[in-house]
Design a protein around this motif. Structure first.
Motif, PDB file in Angstrom:
ATOM      1  N   VAL A  76       0.864  -1.187   0.000  1.00 24.48           N
ATOM      2  CA  VAL A  76       0.000   0.000   0.000  1.00 24.48           C
ATOM      3  C   VAL A  76       0.901   1.237   0.000  1.00 24.48           C
ATOM      4  CG1 VAL A  76      -1.889   1.220   1.133  1.00 24.48           C
ATOM      5  CG2 VAL A  76      -1.722  -1.270   1.348  1.00 24.48           C
ATOM      6  N   MET A 107      -2.862   4.338   7.683  1.00 29.44           N
ATOM      7  CA  MET A 107      -3.293   3.276   6.756  1.00 29.44           C
ATOM      8  C   MET A 107      -2.429   2.035   6.854  1.00 29.44           C
ATOM      9  SD  MET A 107      -3.947   5.540   3.301  1.00 29.44           S
ATOM     10  CE  MET A 107      -4.227   4.144   2.221  1.00 29.44           C
ATOM     11  N   LYS A 121      -0.759  -3.204  -4.137  1.00 26.24           N
ATOM     12  CA  LYS A 121      -2.176  -3.544  -4.340  1.00 26.24           C
ATOM     13  C   LYS A 121      -3.012  -2.271  -4.415  1.00 26.24           C
ATOM     14  CE  LYS A 121      -2.746  -6.569  -0.993  1.00 26.24           C
ATOM     15  NZ  LYS A 121      -2.536  -7.667  -0.126  1.00 26.24           N
ATOM     16  N   VAL A 122      -2.591  -1.269  -3.632  1.00 33.85           N
ATOM     17  CA  VAL A 122      -3.324   0.002  -3.586  1.00 33.85           C
ATOM     18  C   VAL A 122      -2.321   1.143  -3.720  1.00 33.85           C
ATOM     19  CG1 VAL A 122      -4.751   1.516  -2.154  1.00 33.85           C
ATOM     20  CG2 VAL A 122      -5.156  -0.962  -2.142  1.00 33.85           C
ATOM     21  N   PHE A 127      -5.207  -1.002  -7.336  1.00 33.05           N
ATOM     22  CA  PHE A 127      -6.370  -0.141  -7.165  1.00 33.05           C
ATOM     23  C   PHE A 127      -5.830   1.275  -6.997  1.00 33.05           C
ATOM     24  CE2 PHE A 127      -9.593   1.827  -4.303  1.00 33.05           C
ATOM     25  CZ  PHE A 127     -10.661   1.785  -5.182  1.00 33.05           C
ATOM     26  N   ASP A 168      -8.701   4.371 -10.881  1.00 35.31           N
ATOM     27  CA  ASP A 168      -9.982   3.694 -10.679  1.00 35.31           C
ATOM     28  C   ASP A 168     -10.976   4.644 -10.029  1.00 35.31           C
ATOM     29  OD1 ASP A 168      -9.366   0.850 -11.455  1.00 35.31           O
ATOM     30  OD2 ASP A 168      -7.759   1.236 -10.032  1.00 35.31           O
ATOM     31  N   VAL A 169     -10.486   5.405  -9.075  1.00 29.04           N
ATOM     32  CA  VAL A 169     -11.343   6.315  -8.332  1.00 29.04           C
ATOM     33  C   VAL A 169     -10.668   7.680  -8.278  1.00 29.04           C
ATOM     34  CG1 VAL A 169     -12.239   6.834  -6.025  1.00 29.04           C
ATOM     35  CG2 VAL A 169     -12.434   4.523  -6.947  1.00 29.04           C
ATOM     36  N   GLY A 170     -11.459   8.740  -8.508  1.00 33.20           N
ATOM     37  CA  GLY A 170     -10.893  10.082  -8.493  1.00 33.20           C
ATOM     38  C   GLY A 170     -11.610  10.988  -7.507  1.00 33.20           C
ATOM     39  N   GLU A 215     -13.831   6.602 -11.568  1.00 34.60           N
ATOM     40  CA  GLU A 215     -15.134   6.870 -10.957  1.00 34.60           C
ATOM     41  C   GLU A 215     -14.909   8.055 -10.018  1.00 34.60           C
ATOM     42  OE1 GLU A 215     -17.973   5.184  -7.434  1.00 34.60           O
ATOM     43  OE2 GLU A 215     -16.445   3.834  -8.220  1.00 34.60           O
ATOM     44  N   ASP A 235     -16.042   8.812   3.546  1.00 36.91           N
ATOM     45  CA  ASP A 235     -16.619   7.514   3.934  1.00 36.91           C
ATOM     46  C   ASP A 235     -16.543   6.516   2.784  1.00 36.91           C
ATOM     47  OD1 ASP A 235     -17.113   8.427   6.444  1.00 36.91           O
ATOM     48  OD2 ASP A 235     -19.239   8.864   6.109  1.00 36.91           O
ATOM     49  N   LEU A 265     -14.508   6.593   0.230  1.00 38.56           N
ATOM     50  CA  LEU A 265     -13.111   6.248  -0.054  1.00 38.56           C
ATOM     51  C   LEU A 265     -12.617   5.197   0.939  1.00 38.56           C
ATOM     52  CD1 LEU A 265     -10.426   6.593  -1.508  1.00 38.56           C
ATOM     53  CD2 LEU A 265      -9.952   8.571  -0.066  1.00 38.56           C
ATOM     54  N   ILE A 266     -12.934   5.374   2.203  1.00 39.43           N
ATOM     55  CA  ILE A 266     -12.479   4.414   3.219  1.00 39.43           C
ATOM     56  C   ILE A 266     -13.065   3.022   2.935  1.00 39.43           C
ATOM     57  CG2 ILE A 266     -12.705   3.796   5.666  1.00 39.43           C
ATOM     58  CD1 ILE A 266     -12.187   6.758   6.296  1.00 39.43           C
ATOM     59  N   LEU A 320     -13.910   1.863   0.021  1.00 33.11           N
ATOM     60  CA  LEU A 320     -13.205   1.314  -1.148  1.00 33.11           C
ATOM     61  C   LEU A 320     -11.796   0.847  -0.776  1.00 33.11           C
ATOM     62  CD1 LEU A 320     -14.350   3.930  -3.799  1.00 33.11           C
ATOM     63  CD2 LEU A 320     -14.798   1.463  -3.905  1.00 33.11           C
ATOM     64  N   LEU A 321     -11.119   1.619   0.069  1.00 33.64           N
ATOM     65  CA  LEU A 321      -9.770   1.233   0.485  1.00 33.64           C
ATOM     66  C   LEU A 321      -9.818  -0.084   1.263  1.00 33.64           C
ATOM     67  CD1 LEU A 321      -8.247   4.676   1.606  1.00 33.64           C
ATOM     68  CD2 LEU A 321      -7.587   3.328  -0.397  1.00 33.64           C
ATOM     69  N   GLN A 322     -10.824  -0.214   2.140  1.00 34.29           N
ATOM     70  CA  GLN A 322     -10.950  -1.454   2.914  1.00 34.29           C
ATOM     71  C   GLN A 322     -11.204  -2.641   1.985  1.00 34.29           C
ATOM     72  OE1 GLN A 322     -13.939  -0.104   5.687  1.00 34.29           O
ATOM     73  NE2 GLN A 322     -12.516  -0.282   7.416  1.00 34.29           N
ATOM     74  N   ASN A 336     -10.304  -3.056  -0.962  1.00 35.76           N
ATOM     75  CA  ASN A 336      -9.165  -3.390  -1.823  1.00 35.76           C
ATOM     76  C   ASN A 336      -7.872  -3.640  -1.045  1.00 35.76           C
ATOM     77  OD1 ASN A 336      -9.981  -3.046  -4.855  1.00 35.76           O
ATOM     78  ND2 ASN A 336     -11.048  -1.421  -3.740  1.00 35.76           N
ATOM     79  N   GLY A 337      -7.989  -3.752   0.269  1.00 41.01           N
ATOM     80  CA  GLY A 337      -6.800  -4.062   1.071  1.00 41.01           C
ATOM     81  C   GLY A 337      -5.908  -2.868   1.320  1.00 41.01           C
ATOM     82  N   GLY A 338      -6.473  -1.678   1.252  1.00 44.59           N
ATOM     83  CA  GLY A 338      -5.660  -0.469   1.418  1.00 44.59           C
ATOM     84  C   GLY A 338      -5.557   0.031   2.848  1.00 44.59           C
ATOM     85  N   LEU A 339      -6.282  -0.628   3.771  1.00 42.18           N
ATOM     86  CA  LEU A 339      -6.152  -0.256   5.185  1.00 42.18           C
ATOM     87  C   LEU A 339      -5.709  -1.489   5.950  1.00 42.18           C
ATOM     88  CD1 LEU A 339      -9.334   1.920   5.872  1.00 42.18           C
ATOM     89  CD2 LEU A 339      -7.011   2.695   5.444  1.00 42.18           C
ATOM     90  N   ARG A 340      -4.633  -1.324   6.701  1.00 37.41           N
ATOM     91  CA  ARG A 340      -4.085  -2.517   7.370  1.00 37.41           C
ATOM     92  C   ARG A 340      -4.063  -2.345   8.873  1.00 37.41           C
ATOM     93  NH1 ARG A 340       1.140  -4.650   4.760  1.00 37.41           N
ATOM     94  NH2 ARG A 340       2.021  -2.620   5.198  1.00 37.41           N
TER      95      ARG A 340
END
Lengths: 331, 263
Positions: free
Chosen positions: A206, A230, A262-263, A284, A301-303, B239, B250, B252-253, B255-257, B259-263
């Motif tokens: 990440v 994060m 991954k992100v 992502f 993917d997201v903006g 998007e 909210d 974004l969080i 989506l991050l969760q 996709n594994g973006g919050l650990r």
């Protein structure tokens, strides 16, 4: 039709990925074209690279010279000027070597030069119609290039999809004797490998990546705080390193590291191809930028259109709140 | 060491949203913020540092219009000893080779040991330095990110190659080097500094002063011509998250969760 050549860069006996892309570019100039590969180098590595190309090129011109064991553009240029037939079109990958080689080569060949070509729309009379980008990828242009005296075209890596490979059983032609004596007024000494840095961003799953939009060195802390919340690492684009706000080993892109997370959270990064080329493996990709027209929004993917200096701390706070809340639950 | 730096005034892409005019023939230039091309600014700084170490003078030159004098003035405020503005209607429509031809004529009027350019400008051409070197028959190196004087006739230079690695070479003078950003920390120029050099005359040269005959530069000689500008074809596009700031965060969080973006 003018004869088309593709300059192939190679390493350790293997041709670069661009070899197949240059075949695709040549076919955009002339659908019936069978471009000739041209390689410079020395010894078994050169022979192996030539041999490997027999699968995708019908003819391979080999220029072997001890002085070309390390590809220095100053020497390669001298050799190519002597070996290439007048009026040829030469395709070269637009990388640090192509930037070094091609402008001067076009002058010596009395041929046209177009840099960083990302599209070829065909021939109109004596001219090729090409597509380029300006202003860091914000706008495209059509360029007309007179090829009546030949041309050197630097092709953007990745811009042309390689054709389905049909084995052609190419012929290697030794052109070494035509290169003549090579004299270097620039002499290669050594390659200094980039320092590794404290964090290996190429292994981080990440990444919070910051660009020029972070505005000042003091604001880098906003990204560091978010990354900490994060469980991510911080990396950056070139302008951040140029401004000495972060260390070189944190830079993603063609002149920095290649990452495969991954992100990827791109914060205030416009999305120049040199930066995007350093991001592999289709992560992502979230882009946050105050400019709604930033090219990064085309590939993300997201903006989110927002001011980083407001948005990053808000996001960090929200993540902290959630973590506190879930911490209470589990307690 | 006598050093020449070739510079260009360009719209600053970090400050501007670039839009097209209605005909697609150009970008909308009204209201754009112009400044010295960023790599050129590093080249000016590098020249000043080398001149300070080795003795000698730094000259800055640009090919353009009267409005381009401001970047020459700015370079003089940084410490350049002299400047020249090359302006002629005959130069309009020049391609990279045309600009290099004009600069060659200027170089031959002086006695420079070292010529610097920025690695590339807003058009991403990365071409004029290499072409100028070929026209002068000087050695050339691009993407230079360090310069060391090793004796009167040579430099030890580093080029930035892939992955942040450095290619170290020795190069004979006179030579042309294209300078990569980050090679140094360009000094700050304030309004006061610019005012101090405001009255120093900057000579203007045209085709006749440079001995360039008609047809060797400009649109007629250009093998490469820009036909139009157009917007890049849209990718699938991101998007775009809409709504209040809170809703966006909210979403974004979430989506991050996912996709594994919050650990």
């Amino acid at each position: 039709m003018t004869r088309i050549f593709a300059y192939i860069t190679h390493k350790g006996g293997a041709a670069d990925d661009s070899a197949a892309q240059l075949v695709a570019a040549a076919r955009k100039i002339d659908p019936t074209a069978s471009p000739t590969a041209i390689l410079t180098g020395w010894g078994s590595d050169l022979d192996a690279a030539c041999d490997a190309l027999r699968a995708s090129y019908r003819e391979i011109w080999k220029i072997a010279h001890e002085a070309l064991a390390y590809s220095s553009a100053e020497l390669v240029r001298q050799a190519l000027v002597r070996v290439l037939p007048p009026g040829s079109i030469l395709l070269v990958p637009h990388d640090h070597f192509g930037i070094d080689l091609s402008p001067g080569l076009s002058v010596k060949m009395k041929a046209a030069f177009v840099s960083d070509v990302l599209g070829i729309e065909g021939v109109e009379g004596a001219c090729l119609k090409l597509v380029r980008q300006e202003f860091g990828g914000q706008v495209n242009t059509h360029v007309r290039c007179d090829i009546s005296c030949g041309a050197v075209l630097n092709i953007r890596p990745g811009a042309f999809k390689p054709p389905e490979s049909v084995p052609v059983g190419g012929l290697v032609v030794d052109k070494s004797s035509e290169a003549g004596a090579l004299t270097a007024r620039r002499r290669y000494l050594e390659t200094v490998v980039a320092e590794a840095g404290d964090v290996d961003i190429s292994k981080e799953p990440v990444l919070v990546s910051i660009g020029r939009g972070i505005q000042e060195k003091e604001n880098v802390a906003l990204a560091q705080e978010l990354a900490e919340a994060m469980g991510a690492a911080v990396c950056c684009s070139r302008p951040v390193v140029d401004a000495k706000w972060m260390e070189r080993p944190r830079q993603v892109g063609t002149s920095g590291r290649t990452v495969k997370p991954k992100v990827y959270l791109a914060c205030g990064i416009s999305g120049a191809f040199q930066h995007l080329a350093g991001i592999r493996g289709s992560p992502f990709l979230v882009a946050i930028n105050k400019n709604p027209k930033a090219p990064i929004f085309q590939v993300a993917d997201v903006g989110i259109v927002a001011d980083l200096l407001e948005f990053l701390p808000q996001l960090t706070n929200k993540i902290h709140e959630m973590q506190c809340a879930s911490g209470k639950k589990s307690a | 060491m006598e050093i020449l730096v070739c510079v260009k005034r360009v719209p600053d892409t970090s400050e501007n949203e670039i839009e097209l005019n209605s005909a697609g023939s150009d970008v909308k230039r009204d209201g754009l913020v112009y400044s010295i091309n960023e790599p050129d600014n590093y080249a000016v700084e590098e020249a000043l540092q080398i001149a300070a170490r080795s003795g000698g003078k730094t000259t800055v030159v640009t090919v353009g219009g009267d409005e381009d004098e401001e970047i020459l003035r700015r370079a003089m405020a940084m410490g350049a000893h002299q400047a020249a503005l090359i302006v002629d209607e005959a130069f309009g429509g020049s391609d990279g080779a045309g600009i290099a031809t004009i600069l060659k004529a200027f170089v031959q009027k002086g006695n420079y040991d070292l010529i610097l350019t920025g690695v590339q400008a807003e058009d991403g051409g990365a071409q004029v330095g290499g072409m100028l070197a070929a026209l002068l028959d000087y050695p050339f190196a691009s993407l230079v990110n360090s310069i060391e004087i090793i004796d009167g006739g040579k430099l030890k230079i580093s080029r930035e190659i892939e992955g942040g690695h450095k290619e170290i070479s020795e190069i004979d003078l006179p030579c042309v080097l294209s300078i990569q950003t980050g090679i140094n920390e360009p000094r700050y120029v304030g309004m006061r500094g610019i005012r101090q050099v405001a009255s120093i005359p900057i000579p203007t040269l045209g085709a006749s002063e440079l001995g360039l005959s008609a047809g060797t530069t400009g649109g007629a000689a250009a093998k490469v011509k820009r036909m139009d500008y157009f917007m890049p074809p849209l990718g699938k596009g991101a998007e775009m998250l809409q709504g209040s700031r809170e809703e966006i965060i909210d979403k974004l969080i979430e989506l991050l969760q996912a996709n594994g973006g919050l650990r």
